[in-house]
Design a protein around this motif. Structure first.
Motif, PDB file in Angstrom:
ATOM      1  N   PRO A   1      30.702  43.512   3.980  1.00 57.08           N
ATOM      2  CA  PRO A   1      30.781  42.139   4.497  1.00 57.08           C
ATOM      3  C   PRO A   1      32.157  41.867   5.101  1.00 57.08           C
ATOM      4  O   PRO A   1      33.149  42.527   4.753  1.00 57.08           O
ATOM      5  CB  PRO A   1      30.526  41.274   3.265  1.00 57.08           C
ATOM      6  CG  PRO A   1      30.916  42.134   2.111  1.00 57.08           C
ATOM      7  CD  PRO A   1      30.578  43.546   2.504  1.00 57.08           C
TER       8      PRO A   1
ATOM      9  N   SER B   1      28.865  42.812  -1.694  1.00 53.02           N
ATOM     10  CA  SER B   1      27.506  43.293  -1.406  1.00 53.02           C
ATOM     11  C   SER B   1      27.381  44.690  -1.979  1.00 53.02           C
ATOM     12  O   SER B   1      28.335  45.244  -2.539  1.00 53.02           O
ATOM     13  CB  SER B   1      27.238  43.307   0.099  1.00 53.02           C
ATOM     14  OG  SER B   1      27.962  44.352   0.728  1.00 53.02           O
TER      15      SER B   1
ATOM     16  N   THR C   1      33.066  45.443  -1.647  1.00 57.66           N
ATOM     17  CA  THR C   1      33.665  44.135  -1.905  1.00 57.66           C
ATOM     18  C   THR C   1      34.829  43.952  -0.938  1.00 57.66           C
ATOM     19  O   THR C   1      35.723  44.796  -0.864  1.00 57.66           O
ATOM     20  CB  THR C   1      34.161  44.020  -3.348  1.00 57.66           C
ATOM     21  OG1 THR C   1      33.045  44.070  -4.242  1.00 57.66           O
ATOM     22  CG2 THR C   1      34.906  42.708  -3.568  1.00 57.66           C
TER      23      THR C   1
ATOM     24  N   THR D   1      24.652  39.441   0.229  1.00 55.37           N
ATOM     25  CA  THR D   1      26.064  39.223  -0.100  1.00 55.37           C
ATOM     26  C   THR D   1      26.235  37.940  -0.899  1.00 55.37           C
ATOM     27  O   THR D   1      25.536  36.954  -0.663  1.00 55.37           O
ATOM     28  CB  THR D   1      26.917  39.146   1.184  1.00 55.37           C
ATOM     29  OG1 THR D   1      26.756  40.356   1.924  1.00 55.37           O
ATOM     30  CG2 THR D   1      28.390  38.942   0.869  1.00 55.37           C
TER      31      THR D   1
ATOM     32  N   PRO E   1      27.583  38.663   6.180  1.00 56.39           N
ATOM     33  CA  PRO E   1      27.034  39.638   5.216  1.00 56.39           C
ATOM     34  C   PRO E   1      26.841  41.027   5.794  1.00 56.39           C
ATOM     35  O   PRO E   1      26.716  42.002   5.046  1.00 56.39           O
ATOM     36  CB  PRO E   1      25.694  39.010   4.813  1.00 56.39           C
ATOM     37  CG  PRO E   1      25.834  37.560   5.130  1.00 56.39           C
ATOM     38  CD  PRO E   1      26.697  37.509   6.348  1.00 56.39           C
TER      39      PRO E   1
END
Length: 709
Positions: free
Chosen positions: A31, A128, A132, A59, A54
């Protein structure tokens, strides 16, 4: 299986989603945190925002925050820790679900329980199954619990323009025939301004009148300095007011003497007014004579006529545009710039002729750009004219009047514009394709990645340079960690410490909803003789006070959502004790139509502005000139106690014992009582009564009769 999923709680669903691979072929990876900002910061709370893409994976997002002190302690620990170690997370856990799309989604968290007047760091964290992502660390500062409303530095408002303006008001720059002259003296003791109203002992009512107000022991006194003029003498295009400019101490003023002219070319002349005694020194009358420029003190003015330049100092006129070795001027010359092209004493004048740059130094002329093949464009010069800067084909050159040598300061070229130089020419700022740069002592330093084009050229641009090299300029780019919101903000660069400060960015660290501005040099008129010489002193001589305008509420007392005047002050100057500087209102922040900055004294102790707000008790309400003066403010008039109904009657004085007088006292005593005799009613009265009864009976019969039976 379906019933098992239905029984899972929300955290389990999020965890399950994170473990599932994204559907479709458009997944890009981790993301992205595309933007981060803060809004609505108060004493104990604030809204923290982030735009998260996302990137095709499901996410979730959250905000982490902690005090700036804790953040710095983490970085200084041994071994260093993550700056957000021990931070509060909102929401707790993996965060709020943001979906699995490929477009940015806004995350907003309201955080509370904060300490007043405290700096905090925050960041957005997006998680997600791919990775991160940690957003950038941003700063915000909560408001003080009891914000002050007093003016900074012990300033006091003083109404400069008079109360009685013959029903009129003061006009701002450009509002009178495309012009108007507004200028303060360097010491702040006097200011001149224009108005369409005629007052202060005026003998006539021209379209634009000029005034000088001077500060006395207990008030400002105003003088009308308007000179007689002819109706219709300006022609069809706006020429501004007759006054062109004033010297820094307002001791001298230059004004044009317009003549009626049906068809150009037209005869014109100028007057140099001495404020001390009002005397006027006329120039020679010439065809299409126009103001070209002047030295700051108005002792040496350059006038143009028929393509020739002449130096005028209140007496005769001397030709300027002579080529090297010539004894007669060559027509087609123009002054290199209205500001900076004439040295302080007027001995050095830079001018353009036939596409080349020349210097008239005393009685000699040299071609400044001869070594580069001509074609140079003048930018600015030192106050004494010994150093000049010009550009050609993207290169910036430094020319020495004594050595007659031009040095290329930018061998790589790509110069877009010159912001200006300090008075001694030691500090020179210019904008190139790679960013904003400073040339000082033979070295070049990077200042900022970007700057707005409004900052140059030096004559009319918005940039200001102090004697110590401090630079005030505008940029819409986020040059510091403070958010600009994509709007132009005011920045101050200090070369000694090599620090860059966003002076107009909200002290809370929130995103500003609009731009901030520094007034550029304003033209008096739009015709060929429009003057651009004076630029308001937005930056003090020491560079520690900076004045600007904005509609953004930078302090709690600014409530009118309109243009207001602010001061940024460096730590240690005035009453500012914050290392990063202090921001405070100069205008009220409550005026119906806002306020606009006019000028300031050289040290910034006097800040003049225009406002329709009534800031002192005797202001009945109109657009007036005010001074926010350090240690200023006059005692207000005594206000009578309000009364209601019968209490508003005049209170009688104390009764006095009557002195012997024939009007009230008779020494011989009162006369004896006497009664008037009664008289019988005359017979004529009875007759009248009988007639009245007869007429009444006729009326009752309802028939018009003559009284006979």
């Amino acid at each position: 299986m379906r019933s098992a999923i239905r029984s899972l709680c929300l955290p389990a669903l999020v965890a399950l989603a994170l473990a599932v691979a994204p559907a479709g072929a458009g997944a890009a990876g981790p993301p992205q945190v595309e933007d981060t900002w803060a809004t609505a910061v108060t004493t104990g709370a604030g809204d923290l925002h982030g735009m998260v893409n996302p990137n095709g994976f499901f996410t979730s997002g959250r905000v982490e925050y902690l005090t700036e002190a804790a953040y710095q302690a983490n970085l200084a620990a041994a071994p260093p820790r993550d700056g957000f170690s021990g931070a509060t997370s909102s929401p707790v856990g993996t965060g709020s679900p943001l979906g699995a799309g490929s477009a940015a989604v806004e995350l907003t968290r309201r955080v509370g329980g904060l300490q007043a007047a405290t700096a905090y760091r925050y960041r957005v964290v997006a998680t997600s199954s791919a990775a991160t992502t940690l957003g950038p660390a941003r700063l915000f500062v909560t408001q003080e619990s009891t914000p002050g409303t007093a003016l900074p530095d012990g300033r006091g408002w003083e109404m400069v323009s008079p109360v009685d303006k013959n029903g009129g008001e003061i006009q701002g720059p450009g509002a009178i025939f495309g012009g108007g002259v507004l200028q303060a003296s360097a010491d702040g003791s006097s200011v001149t301004y224009s108005s369409t109203s005629s007052f202060a002992g005026a003998l006539g009512a021209p379209g634009g009148s000029q005034y000088i107000s001077r500060r006395g022991g207990g008030a400002w006194a105003t003088e009308n300095v308007t000179q007689p003029t002819l109706a219709g003498a300006y022609g069809t295009h706006p020429d501004g007011v007759p006054y062109q400019l004033f010297s820094p101490d307002l001791a001298r003023g230059l004004l044009v003497v317009p003549e009626r002219c049906e068809s150009p070319p037209c005869l014109r002349s100028y007057l140099l007014r001495q404020s001390a005694n009002g005397s006027l020194a006329p120039s020679s009358q010439a065809t299409d004579l126009a103001f070209a420029g002047s030295n700051p003190g108005l002792t040496q003015t350059v006038l143009s006529t028929q393509g020739n330049l002449y130096r005028w100092s209140g007496g005769g006129m001397t030709a300027v545009n002579l080529k090297p070795g010539d004894t007669a001027p060559t027509p087609g010359a123009t002054l290199a710039a209205q500001s900076g092209a004439v040295s302080t004493d007027g001995s050095r004048i830079y001018f353009d002729l036939e596409g080349n740059l020349y210097l008239r130094d005393g009685s000699q002329t040299v071609q400044v750009d001869e070594s580069v093949g001509g074609g140079g464009s003048f930018e600015t010069a030192s106050a004494d004219g010994s150093v000049a800067f010009f550009t050609k084909a993207g290169h910036l050159y430094r020319y020495g009047a004594l050595t007659k040598v031009a040095t290329d300061l930018t061998p790589g070229g790509e110069v877009l514009g010159v912001l200006g130089s300090s008075g001694d020419g030691a500090y020179l700022y210019y904008l190139a394709a790679a960013g904003l740069f400073l040339n000082h002592s033979g070295s070049t330093f990077a200042v900022a990645a970007e700057a707005d084009a409004t900052n140059y050229p030096p004559t009319t641009g918005t940039a200001r340079i102090a004697a110590n090299g401090r630079l005030a300029f505008l940029s819409a780019a986020a040059l510091t960690e403070q958010d600009t919101g994509g709007f132009a903000q005011v920045f101050l660069y200090a070369p000694a410490a090599q620090t860059l400060t966003c002076t107009s960015c909200p002290p809370s660290g929130t995103r500003p909803p609009g731009p901030a501005t520094i007034p550029a040099a304003t033209a008096n008129g739009s015709g060929p003789g429009a003057a651009y010489l004076h630029k308001p002193r937005a930056l003090s001589l020491a560079g520690n006070r900076l004045f600007f305008e904005t509609r953004n509420a930078l302090v709690a007392s600014d409530t009118n959502s309109d243009l207001d005047v602010y001061q940024w002050e460096a730590g240690g100057a005035g009453d500012c004790v914050k290392p990063g500087g202090c921001v405070a209102l100069i205008s009220s922040g409550r005026a119906t139509e806002g306020a606009s900055f006019l000028d300031a004294s050289a040290d910034g102790s006097d800040a003049f502005f225009l406002t329709d707000g009534s800031l002192v008790p005797n202001d009945p309400g109109a657009v007036d000139v005010y001074d926010a003066r350090v240690g200023g403010g006059f005692p207000g008039p005594q206000v009578p106690i309000a009364c209601v109904a019968d209490a508003c009657q005049v209170v009688p004085g104390e009764p006095e014992d009557p002195a012997p007088s024939t009007a009230f006292y008779r020494p011989e005593g009162n006369p004896p009582l006497s009664y008037p005799k009664t008289k019988k009613k005359p017979k004529q009265a009875k007759k009248h009564k009988k007639t009245r009864k007869k007429k009444a009976s006729i009326k009752r019969d309802g028939v018009k009769r003559d009284g006979k039976r």
